[in-house]
Design a protein around this motif. Structure first.
Motif, PDB file in Angstrom:
ATOM      1  N   LEU A   1      -0.439   6.648   2.410  1.00 43.19           N
ATOM      2  CA  LEU A   1      -1.492   6.154   3.293  1.00 43.19           C
ATOM      3  C   LEU A   1      -0.942   5.881   4.690  1.00 43.19           C
TER       4      LEU A   1
ATOM      5  N   GLY B   1       4.427   0.515   4.367  1.00 38.99           N
ATOM      6  CA  GLY B   1       3.804   0.025   3.139  1.00 38.99           C
ATOM      7  C   GLY B   1       4.034  -1.451   2.903  1.00 38.99           C
TER       8      GLY B   1
ATOM      9  N   ALA C   1      -5.714   1.052   2.836  1.00 37.39           N
ATOM     10  CA  ALA C   1      -4.455   0.317   2.949  1.00 37.39           C
ATOM     11  C   ALA C   1      -4.663  -1.183   2.878  1.00 37.39           C
TER      12      ALA C   1
ATOM     13  N   PHE D   1       0.862  -1.180   0.000  1.00 32.47           N
ATOM     14  CA  PHE D   1       0.000   0.000   0.000  1.00 32.47           C
ATOM     15  C   PHE D   1       0.901   1.233   0.000  1.00 32.47           C
TER      16      PHE D   1
END
Length: 258
Positions: free
Chosen positions: A34, A207, A74, A30
């Protein structure tokens, strides 16, 4: 549900590693933007100043369920949906509507004492979590997932993983059938004697997501770094939750069989 096609998913090598090791790491699962939004939101609920380490008085701050847009986004990127299809089976899982609880860990000289090897048992109604259970079809859970919302290095309290321990746990659960085994019973025999497994650390930049077999043995550890660690560990639920389990034809089921 049926996912949209994704240009990027798990390779054959990654799937083989999941079967063998019980987990797979997905980089850039992701966007880092975010992760920034999620951390900014969480700081509003943390009794500390993000830029003043002198206010970081607690080694762990546990925050509740969050279902706001950055959290849901996410958990529902195309690459993750594609990976869920590959591991759990198309139509065999539920989209994540919330990110679950956040154990935010802060640098601290002492062990907070909340570690301990375990699996995330998935059904029960006893107030004592040690009496909750897991069974061989993993009723109520397809995957354990580790979402890194901050950069996590070796000193930043990364989750410790017993590589390949999912198979030892599956062998321990198999004779118990539908009733399964309690967490306390699993602790008593060191999760099917998996103590000798090689260990790995769930590190990576914000991420990164680790998709883990529901029987994978893991533990928290103290934070020896310099920056707070933000990580969430929601389950991937089966489509027919709460009574459903892992599709017997799925990669997840094959990984447990060895």
């Amino acid at each position: 549900m049926t996912s949209n096609a994704s240009p990027r998913a798990l390779t054959r090598v990654q799937i083989d590693r999941f079967i063998e090791d019980g987990f797979v790491r997905i980089d850039d699962a992701f966007p880092a933007a975010l992760a920034d939004q999620v951390r900014e939101r969480l700081w509003r609920d943390i009794p500390a100043d993000p830029v003043d380490p002198d206010t970081w008085s607690q080694p762990v701050v546990r925050l509740g369920m969050y279902a706001e847009p950055p959290f849901a986004a996410a958990a529902n990127t195309p690459v993750l949906h594609a990976a869920f299809d590959q591991l759990a089976g198309v139509g065999q899982w539920r989209p994540c509507k919330a990110m679950g609880t956040f154990p935010v860990r802060f640098p601290a000289p002492d062990d907070p004492g909340d570690g301990g090897w375990h699996i995330d048992v998935s059904f029960g109604d006893d107030p004592d979590y040690m009496n909750w259970r897991a069974n061989v079809r993993s009723k109520g859970r397809c995957l354990l997932m580790l979402f890194l919302f901050s950069d996590v290095g070796e000193d930043d309290a990364p989750t410790r993983i017993r590589v390949g321990s999912h198979r030892a746990v599956a062998r321990r659960l198999a004779p118990a059938g539908e009733d399964g085994v309690t967490l306390g019973e699993l602790v008593a025999d060191d999760f099917g004697g998996s103590g000798g497994c090689e260990q790995a650390l769930a590190t990576g930049p914000a991420g990164t997501v680790y998709l883990c077999h529901p029987f994978l043995v893991h533990t928290a550890q103290p934070h020896r770094g310099t920056r707070p660690r933000f990580m969430a560990q929601p389950p991937l639920l089966p489509a027919d939750w709460p009574d459903g389990g892992v599709d017997p034809d799925s990669v997840i089921a094959r990984a447990a069989r060895g």
